[in-house]
Design an enzyme around this catalytic site. Sequence first.
Site, PDB file in Angstrom:
ATOM      1  N   ARG A  28       0.850  -1.184   0.000  1.00 27.76           N
ATOM      2  CA  ARG A  28       0.000   0.000   0.000  1.00 27.76           C
ATOM      3  C   ARG A  28       0.885   1.233   0.000  1.00 27.76           C
ATOM      4  O   ARG A  28       2.090   1.138   0.117  1.00 27.76           O
ATOM      5  CB  ARG A  28      -0.988   0.016   1.177  1.00 27.76           C
ATOM      6  CG  ARG A  28      -0.558  -0.613   2.506  1.00 27.76           C
ATOM      7  CD  ARG A  28       0.469   0.102   3.315  1.00 27.76           C
ATOM      8  NE  ARG A  28       0.241   1.534   3.401  1.00 27.76           N
ATOM      9  CZ  ARG A  28       1.208   2.410   3.554  1.00 27.76           C
ATOM     10  NH1 ARG A  28       2.461   2.009   3.643  1.00 27.76           N
ATOM     11  NH2 ARG A  28       0.943   3.691   3.619  1.00 27.76           N
ATOM     12  N   GLY A  29       0.235   2.373  -0.227  1.00 25.39           N
ATOM     13  CA  GLY A  29       0.989   3.616  -0.415  1.00 25.39           C
ATOM     14  C   GLY A  29       1.027   3.910  -1.898  1.00 25.39           C
ATOM     15  O   GLY A  29       1.353   3.009  -2.691  1.00 25.39           O
ATOM     16  N   ALA A  30       0.692   5.114  -2.288  1.00 22.52           N
ATOM     17  CA  ALA A  30       0.503   5.407  -3.709  1.00 22.52           C
ATOM     18  C   ALA A  30       1.659   4.947  -4.607  1.00 22.52           C
ATOM     19  O   ALA A  30       1.442   4.174  -5.541  1.00 22.52           O
ATOM     20  CB  ALA A  30       0.220   6.897  -3.869  1.00 22.52           C
ATOM     21  N   ASP A  84      -2.087  10.762  -2.109  1.00 27.31           N
ATOM     22  CA  ASP A  84      -2.492   9.721  -3.055  1.00 27.31           C
ATOM     23  C   ASP A  84      -2.900  10.300  -4.386  1.00 27.31           C
ATOM     24  O   ASP A  84      -2.891   9.595  -5.402  1.00 27.31           O
ATOM     25  CB  ASP A  84      -3.633   8.901  -2.445  1.00 27.31           C
ATOM     26  CG  ASP A  84      -3.125   8.081  -1.273  1.00 27.31           C
ATOM     27  OD1 ASP A  84      -3.038   8.625  -0.147  1.00 27.31           O
ATOM     28  OD2 ASP A  84      -2.765   6.910  -1.487  1.00 27.31           O
ATOM     29  N   ASN A 109      -5.503  12.309   0.604  1.00 25.06           N
ATOM     30  CA  ASN A 109      -4.609  11.513   1.429  1.00 25.06           C
ATOM     31  C   ASN A 109      -5.450  10.741   2.440  1.00 25.06           C
ATOM     32  O   ASN A 109      -6.670  10.880   2.503  1.00 25.06           O
ATOM     33  CB  ASN A 109      -3.566  12.414   2.117  1.00 25.06           C
ATOM     34  CG  ASN A 109      -2.370  11.625   2.632  1.00 25.06           C
ATOM     35  OD1 ASN A 109      -1.762  10.841   1.927  1.00 25.06           O
ATOM     36  ND2 ASN A 109      -2.070  11.817   3.902  1.00 25.06           N
ATOM     37  N   LYS A 110      -4.774   9.944   3.261  1.00 23.90           N
ATOM     38  CA  LYS A 110      -5.478   9.101   4.221  1.00 23.90           C
ATOM     39  C   LYS A 110      -6.517   9.876   5.026  1.00 23.90           C
ATOM     40  O   LYS A 110      -6.251  11.017   5.445  1.00 23.90           O
ATOM     41  CB  LYS A 110      -4.448   8.482   5.167  1.00 23.90           C
ATOM     42  CG  LYS A 110      -4.996   7.499   6.176  1.00 23.90           C
ATOM     43  CD  LYS A 110      -5.849   6.393   5.567  1.00 23.90           C
ATOM     44  CE  LYS A 110      -5.157   5.721   4.436  1.00 23.90           C
ATOM     45  NZ  LYS A 110      -6.001   4.857   3.608  1.00 23.90           N
TER      46      LYS A 110
HETATM   47  C1  LIG Z   1       3.467   7.890  -0.239  1.00 24.46           C
HETATM   48  S1  LIG Z   1       1.809   7.564  -0.546  1.00 24.46           S
HETATM   49  C2  LIG Z   1       1.257   7.213   1.052  1.00 24.46           C
HETATM   50  C3  LIG Z   1      -0.208   7.393   1.236  1.00 24.46           C
HETATM   51  O1  LIG Z   1      -0.930   6.186   0.914  1.00 24.46           O
HETATM   52  C4  LIG Z   1      -1.606   5.779   2.074  1.00 24.46           C
HETATM   53  O2  LIG Z   1      -2.834   5.165   1.863  1.00 24.46           O
HETATM   54  P1  LIG Z   1      -2.963   3.539   2.001  1.00 24.46           P
HETATM   55  O3  LIG Z   1      -2.171   3.133   3.206  1.00 24.46           O
HETATM   56  O4  LIG Z   1      -4.449   3.327   2.136  1.00 24.46           O
HETATM   57  O5  LIG Z   1      -2.402   3.018   0.706  1.00 24.46           O
HETATM   58  C5  LIG Z   1      -1.814   7.062   2.835  1.00 24.46           C
HETATM   59  O6  LIG Z   1      -2.833   7.852   2.250  1.00 24.46           O
HETATM   60  C6  LIG Z   1      -0.466   7.690   2.667  1.00 24.46           C
HETATM   61  O7  LIG Z   1      -0.345   9.031   2.967  1.00 24.46           O
END
Ligand SMILES: CSC[C@H]1O[C@H](OP(=O)(O)O)[C@H](O)[C@@H]1O
Length: 347
Positions: free
Chosen positions: A49-51, A240, A250-251
């Site tokens: 996960r993470g963009a 994101d 973002n989150k």
């Molecule tokens: C560097 S992008 C990180 C961004 O992605 C995360 O979401 P998720 O854990 O649901 O993929 C979160 O929004 C982070 O800030």
Amino acid sequence: MPYEPIAPITWKDGQVEMIDQTRLPGELVIIHPRTVEEMWDAIKKLKVRGAPAIGIAAALGLYLAIKNSRAGDRAEFEAELKQAAAYLASSRPTAVNLFWALKRVQQAVAAATTDDVSSLKELVLKEALAIRDEDEAMCRAIGENGASLLQDAEAVLTHCNAGTLATARYGTALAPIYYLASRGKVLKVFADETRPLLQGARLTAWELHQAGIPVTLITDNMAATVMARGWVQAVIVGADRITANGDVANKIGTYGVAILAREHGIPFYVAAPASTFDLSLSSGDQIPIEERDPAEVSHFGLRPTAPEGINIFNPAFDVTPHRYVTAIITERGIIRPPYKQNIARII
Ligand SMILES: CSC[C@H]1O[C@H](OP(=O)(O)O)[C@H](O)[C@@H]1O
């Protein structure tokens, strides 16, 4: 030797090597998705996960989809690739990096001068690995560019995880923290736990602790008190999707943190690579916001923490209007208001 943050997804010995982030912080489990379906599932369930990391995973997922293709010609191969891209695009809707990576791999194949299917297969993997390598370099650059904004701070607050685990390596929001630490300036970090999936508690706290960076875990509802007590001099988060006017998805919870930062006169920085910008959208109200399983809110693992049968709202992201964003740190430099003009100039 400066600390080398861990890479969450790589290609090693002819297979995907990926940390299953749902098992952290208790166990460091490496998995090897072997099919496009397994990669789709890994993205959907936030094993990766993470963009930026999602973009890398999607690109490698394309290779998993076509590596055993029996396409008779280029047209058939490209049709299979398009079908696999559409499937991977259905995994999660908000992080634009996923769609950017899928498009980039398909464009690389379309631009290829060969019609040889085996060569086109190799090209897909080569482009996926280029995306990964370039993201690591971009994160390093974000770290260097962002350091100038944090070098006079003692402590920062961050939300969710935009660290090495969200990217190829080093992270976006945490990259300046790693960069400064490698040069002897060790910032304290207050990490929001980030309900409901606790990326801050499980991932940010874990990776910073591994790096020897002093991290204090707080619940999301403590951020105001931490700011009111003057314990942090800046907020830095990931993104994101960032639209042409500088609105930031973002989150979930980021928007609230941004308002709190403004209220307390604390700069609110967003760190993101160019691949996170979506200039096709003029403002944040156009960003698709993922809504996830209500059980993520009503349960703590398998234990119910809410009565059965009640309504539950579980958006995975929110949108922070650009007016709350002090600056956007990219690998190409720091973008400040007026965002529409400066994003168009730099991105
Ligand atoms: C560097 S992008 C990180 C961004 O992605 C995360 O979401 P998720 O854990 O649901 O993929 C979160 O929004 C982070 O800030």
